[in-house]
Structure formats: C-alpha cells, structure tokens
Design a protein around this motif. Sequence first.
Motif, PDB file in Angstrom:
ATOM      1  N   THR A 266      -1.423   0.579  -3.712  1.00 28.86           N
ATOM      2  CA  THR A 266      -2.348  -0.359  -2.789  1.00 28.86           C
ATOM      3  C   THR A 266      -3.677   0.258  -2.265  1.00 28.86           C
ATOM      4  O   THR A 266      -3.644   1.534  -2.581  1.00 28.86           O
TER       5      THR A 266
ATOM      6  N   GLY B  24       2.185  -8.196  -9.852  1.00 24.83           N
ATOM      7  CA  GLY B  24       1.002  -8.458  -9.033  1.00 24.83           C
ATOM      8  C   GLY B  24       0.333  -9.506  -9.107  1.00 24.83           C
ATOM      9  O   GLY B  24       0.761 -10.529  -9.917  1.00 24.83           O
TER      10      GLY B  24
ATOM     11  N   TYR C  25       0.166  -3.652  -6.617  1.00 22.86           N
ATOM     12  CA  TYR C  25       1.010  -4.062  -7.824  1.00 22.86           C
ATOM     13  C   TYR C  25       2.523  -2.959  -7.715  1.00 22.86           C
ATOM     14  O   TYR C  25       2.105  -1.974  -7.380  1.00 22.86           O
TER      15      TYR C  25
ATOM     16  N   PHE D 279       1.683 -11.177  -3.485  1.00 21.83           N
ATOM     17  CA  PHE D 279       0.446 -10.348  -3.448  1.00 21.83           C
ATOM     18  C   PHE D 279      -0.955 -11.075  -3.311  1.00 21.83           C
ATOM     19  O   PHE D 279      -1.476 -11.605  -4.223  1.00 21.83           O
TER      20      PHE D 279
END
Length: 344
Positions: free
Chosen positions: A183, A211, A250, A294
């Motif tokens: 991230t 993701g 992800y 996400f």
Amino acid sequence: MAQVHPLYLKGLICVSILLSLIPLWCLLVMTDDVQRRWQLSSHFFLLQGNLPRRSRLQALDGTRRGVDFPSLFTSSQTAPHCEPGQLLFILVTSAPGNSEPRQVIRRTWAAREGPTPYQWQSVFLVGQTADVGVTQEIQREQREFGDLLVGNYLDTYRNLTLKVMHGFKWVAERCQPSYILKTDDDCFVNTDRLPEFLQEHNTIKTGLYAGSLFPREKRQVIREPSSKWYVSRQDYLPAEYPPYASGVGYVLSLDAAQRILWAAERVHPIPVEDAYVGILAQEAGIRVKSSARFAKHNVRWRLCNYRYLMVIHHLSPQEQEVAKGNMLRARRACRGGLEVTKWK
C-alpha cells in the motif's frame, strides 16, 4: 576531367567499410556496465548507474533482462527486524521526506491496540535522496522506530517499481509471512479487520493476488513522453496492460509473491509499478481477483463500512485519525449486522 584510378577507388571503399565497422567493434568490446551507460536511460536510476536494460546485442536475439535485485540492496542501512512466519506483512511505499505521514500511520492503523491472536507487521519502503537533511532524518527515524527499509535506488516516482520489487524480495526471503499487503503512505489500512479476515475467512490460500482492478479502458499503455506513466514500445510493446490491481493496495499470498519475483528476474521492468506487477502475475500464471474491499477513492464512508473495507486511498493525516476512530467504533457498533466473508 581526370579519371580516378581503379586501385585508388578500391582503397577508398575499403577504408569506408573499416570506418563503418569501428562502432560495432567498440560495442562488442565494451563491458556490460559501459554498454548500460552508453544507451539511453528509461528513467530508472539506481544509486550508481542506470537500471540494467537490454543492450543492442541482446535486442537482436529478443532476450530481455529483468530486475537486477542485488543492486537494490544496500549494506549501509540497517534493515528492520521481522519475525518469520507472521500472518501478514504490510509494505508501505513512502517518499524520504514524508515523515509526517509515517508518524501518523505509526500512531493510527499501524499501532497495536492490545494483544491480538493475529501476528502482523508494517514497514515503510524508501529510497535514496540527495538531500542531506532528509537523509539524516531517515537515519534518525530508523534508530528510533526501526521500521524503514531503505533501498539502493534514487527515490523518484519512476523508480516506484524498484521500490516495490526491493520490498517484495526482502520480505519474501527474510520474513516469509503468509500474506503481503502493498500500500501507500496516503492510504488507511483496516488492521482491525484484515488480519482476522485472512485467517478466518479467506479461502484462497495459494496463488492469491487481490485488489481493486482497473477497467480495460484504463489499462491502455501511455506513449506520451511528457506523462509520468509514459512507457516506450521498447520497454513494453503491447498497447494494453493485462488486468492488474491498483497500487493503492493489493494482497499477495507468499507463494504468489515468490512466483512474481521469479518472473521479475526475466521480465523487463517498466516504470508503472502496479501494471508491472500485473504483467508479472500473468507471466507467472496468477489470475488477479477483483475486490471491492480496496477503495481507490476516499468518500464519506458510513461507520459500518469499516467492517468491510480493508484499504482506503487518499487520506490526509487528519482523516487517518478519524478513520482509526471509526475502525475501532465499528468493532462494537456493527457486530450485529450481516458479516461479509468473501473478497467481493
């Protein structure tokens, strides 16, 4: 007009041929390092020299060079400590000068709220800078917190690919967690939910790459040299990237990360980190899984959204504080609702 003697003409032709062969001869006797410096760069820069690229001779037979992993590691900085075999390891990309976002993360979602049955750890990925003051601050942070992994590359946006590959290589070999989350330092990570979800609900134990995916129209390769996402046809020939997850966040299982690293040693890197991971995943036979957990955008999320979302992008330091409070309040306020236990 006087006629040119045939022997003289033949001599001129021979000299011309010899002169034309000199550049090729120089290329053949150059060392690999000199060849790399001789070629045009692709806007990748290590601390010393350019990222290894295809040489002209390699291009003739179609072979390509992948990431030069040994050159990314530096012995001058102490690496963070990690306990092997943890459930989750979070790699956070951060610019050297972003000390405030790192401090906010340390006291919000990266802070431990009492004992937990799920072992996880977070580390910041940073590169080199020419700013002496910033370098000294990085060294001070590392002495105080021990959570910075400093790589041997200049810290630029176009070098983000090297930053992430360095982080993957280090964590996969040294720490070997069950899962890795990549991230950025402007993202909120729901550390109250993600470790528990991975341990208790995730059914994809191997080959996991999940993701927020980009739609096909967003996967066109940008050929405009002025763009920060520019990729030349020499570096990547297709006009469209394979499906890939946004770099805001992800998750990879350890085996997926290892297979991606294997592919990275063979696939020429491009300066678009998340797209490159998608290319490597395709090369390694890994299918990316689309997940709405996400969030690429920060909107007015409701309190109980924090029992579902794992990563939220684009938060200011103040919004990080608010998000942490919502994460903790949702723990009790929303337990009566229907629990979503799938990636979707």
